[in-house]
Design a protein around this motif. Structure first.
Motif, PDB file in Angstrom:
ATOM      1  N   SER A  10       0.825  -1.207   0.000  1.00 30.54           N
ATOM      2  CA  SER A  10       0.000   0.000   0.000  1.00 30.54           C
ATOM      3  C   SER A  10       0.860   1.257   0.000  1.00 30.54           C
ATOM      4  O   SER A  10       0.337   2.363   0.081  1.00 30.54           O
ATOM      5  CB  SER A  10      -0.929   0.004   1.212  1.00 30.54           C
ATOM      6  N   ASN A  16      -3.913   2.919   3.187  1.00 32.72           N
ATOM      7  CA  ASN A  16      -3.785   2.777   4.648  1.00 32.72           C
ATOM      8  C   ASN A  16      -4.688   3.752   5.396  1.00 32.72           C
ATOM      9  O   ASN A  16      -5.179   3.445   6.481  1.00 32.72           O
ATOM     10  CB  ASN A  16      -2.341   2.946   5.088  1.00 32.72           C
ATOM     11  N   SER A  22      -3.501   4.165   9.035  1.00 33.82           N
ATOM     12  CA  SER A  22      -2.620   5.339   8.995  1.00 33.82           C
ATOM     13  C   SER A  22      -3.459   6.574   9.274  1.00 33.82           C
ATOM     14  O   SER A  22      -4.631   6.643   8.890  1.00 33.82           O
ATOM     15  CB  SER A  22      -1.941   5.482   7.625  1.00 33.82           C
ATOM     16  N   ASP A  46       0.929   5.495  12.321  1.00 33.10           N
ATOM     17  CA  ASP A  46       0.775   4.232  11.601  1.00 33.10           C
ATOM     18  C   ASP A  46       0.571   3.094  12.580  1.00 33.10           C
ATOM     19  O   ASP A  46       1.282   2.969  13.569  1.00 33.10           O
ATOM     20  CB  ASP A  46       2.003   3.939  10.748  1.00 33.10           C
TER      21      ASP A  46
END
Length: 116
Positions: A10, A16, A22, A46
């Protein structure tokens, strides 16, 4: 069986963020970063998760599976061994607080003696 599994990353796209692993720094700071359908993220931009997709013969893509947080630990083999130990992961100081980088252990070699 002749199976083939194309693995994709990704990296370099917004997946994400769409997947909810994320977060933008301003959302983390404002308490708007929500992970795993409810956990407010306070520090990291993250987190981790796994998603699986399948494409049929017509080219349609289906999202067939997702898991977050402790659900994707099956891919982290060391966790299973730690869970067998008397103190387990010893997470008394926070989740994954036991993790150290290779150069953070007492007596670790310096860069000149290790990985240059």
């Amino acid at each position: 069986m002749g199976w083939a599994f194309p693995w994709v990353s990704s990296h370099g796209n917004d997946f994400n963020y769409d997947f909810g692993v994320s977060f933008k720094r301003e959302d983390v700071d404002a308490g708007r970063a929500i992970y795993n359908y409810g956990t407010v993220i306070k520090n990291s931009e993250d987190m981790h998760g796994i998603s699986v997709f399948a494409r049929n013969e017509a080219g349609e893509i289906f999202h067939t599976y997702s898991t977050y947080h402790r659900g994707d630990e099956m891919t982290m083999g060391a966790f299973m061994w730690l869970d067998l130990a008397p103190k387990g992961r010893n997470e008394g100081n926070g989740v994954m607080s036991w993790i150290k980088l290779h150069d953070e252990y007492e007596g670790a070699p310096t860069k000149s003696g290790c990985c240059g």
